[in-house]
Design a protein around this motif. Structure first.
Motif, mmCIF file in Angstrom:
data_model
loop_
_atom_site.group_PDB
_atom_site.id
_atom_site.type_symbol
_atom_site.label_atom_id
_atom_site.label_comp_id
_atom_site.label_asym_id
_atom_site.label_seq_id
_atom_site.Cartn_x
_atom_site.Cartn_y
_atom_site.Cartn_z
ATOM 1 N N SER A 132 0.752 -1.051 0.059
ATOM 2 C CA SER A 132 -0.021 0.179 -0.132
ATOM 3 C C SER A 132 0.721 1.236 0.012
ATOM 4 O O SER A 132 1.661 1.403 0.812
ATOM 5 C CB SER A 132 -0.925 -0.063 1.150
ATOM 6 N N LEU A 133 0.880 1.840 -1.080
ATOM 7 C CA LEU A 133 1.541 3.285 -0.962
ATOM 8 C C LEU A 133 0.574 4.515 -0.793
ATOM 9 O O LEU A 133 -0.543 4.526 -1.480
ATOM 10 C CB LEU A 133 2.185 3.497 -2.438
ATOM 11 N N THR A 134 0.794 5.361 0.064
ATOM 12 C CA THR A 134 0.190 6.526 0.387
ATOM 13 C C THR A 134 1.172 7.671 -0.017
ATOM 14 O O THR A 134 2.031 7.904 0.255
ATOM 15 C CB THR A 134 -0.391 6.735 1.741
ATOM 16 N N PHE A 135 0.513 8.348 -1.080
ATOM 17 C CA PHE A 135 1.094 9.821 -1.419
ATOM 18 C C PHE A 135 0.587 11.100 -0.996
ATOM 19 O O PHE A 135 -0.458 11.358 -0.845
ATOM 20 C CB PHE A 135 0.909 10.028 -3.101
ATOM 21 N N PHE A 136 1.522 11.873 -0.561
ATOM 22 C CA PHE A 136 1.272 13.349 0.192
ATOM 23 C C PHE A 136 2.130 14.191 -0.648
ATOM 24 O O PHE A 136 3.218 14.122 -0.577
ATOM 25 C CB PHE A 136 1.921 13.221 1.596
ATOM 26 N N ALA A 137 1.409 15.120 -1.316
ATOM 27 C CA ALA A 137 1.714 16.196 -2.199
ATOM 28 C C ALA A 137 1.471 17.408 -1.809
ATOM 29 O O ALA A 137 0.261 17.853 -1.355
ATOM 30 C CB ALA A 137 1.068 15.975 -3.720
ATOM 31 N N ASP A 138 2.360 18.214 -1.407
ATOM 32 C CA ASP A 138 2.022 19.732 -0.808
ATOM 33 C C ASP A 138 2.145 21.069 -1.569
ATOM 34 O O ASP A 138 2.042 22.067 -1.134
ATOM 35 C CB ASP A 138 2.800 19.773 0.404
#
Length: 150
Positions: A132-138
């Motif tokens: 499971s990959l969770t992406f956080f882009a700010d």
């Protein structure tokens, strides 16, 4: 934030390869997750997507590995051994704001030195094949990369 499941090591590799085509100089990617969660597999795909010819492996004992044969250089940093200090002397800003892409594992150990904007990917082991990959882009640039992955 976006979640994505990869169903094989090859799929994790190909995801890295796909993202590589969207990267620019000075992009920074933070990889979080336990040992065996897929961070190095992802980085190998990223390297191939950048056209890197060198063999990519974990920089655990070197802290920083530089790969320069691709469209953009790849700077692979393993900050695990920096938990108790020493990062200030490494000149990390030159990597963060330089001509290549910087990938950092165990970034929580150098959080005070990180640039303002980055793409963070959290890897979680599901089973032998699935991750499971969770992406956080700010910011807009990293958000546009994540949107393309949907």
């Amino acid at each position: 934030m976006m979640n994505k499941i990869t169903y094989s090591e090859q799929e994790t590799f190909l995801l890295g390869k796909k993202i590589a085509k969207l990267l620019n100089p000075s992009d920074v990617i933070l990889l979080e997750g336990d040992l065996g969660a897929g961070k190095t597999t992802f980085t190998k795909g990223l390297a191939e997507g950048l056209g890197i010819k060198e063999t990519v492996n974990s920089p655990t004992f070197n802290i920083i590995k530089e790969y320069t044969s691709g469209r953009l250089p790849l700077y692979h940093i393993d900050a695990y051994r920096l938990e108790y200090g020493g990062a200030e002397e490494l000149g990390l800003e030159e990597y963060f704001f330089g001509d290549g892409v910087t990938v950092i594992e165990w970034s929580e150990f150098i959080k005070d030195l990180l640039p303002e904007h980055f793409l963070k990917i959290s890897f979680k082991y599901i089973d032998n094949q699935q991750r499971s990959l969770t992406f956080f882009a700010d910011d807009e640039h990293y958000q546009s990369i994540v949107k393309i992955l949907n």
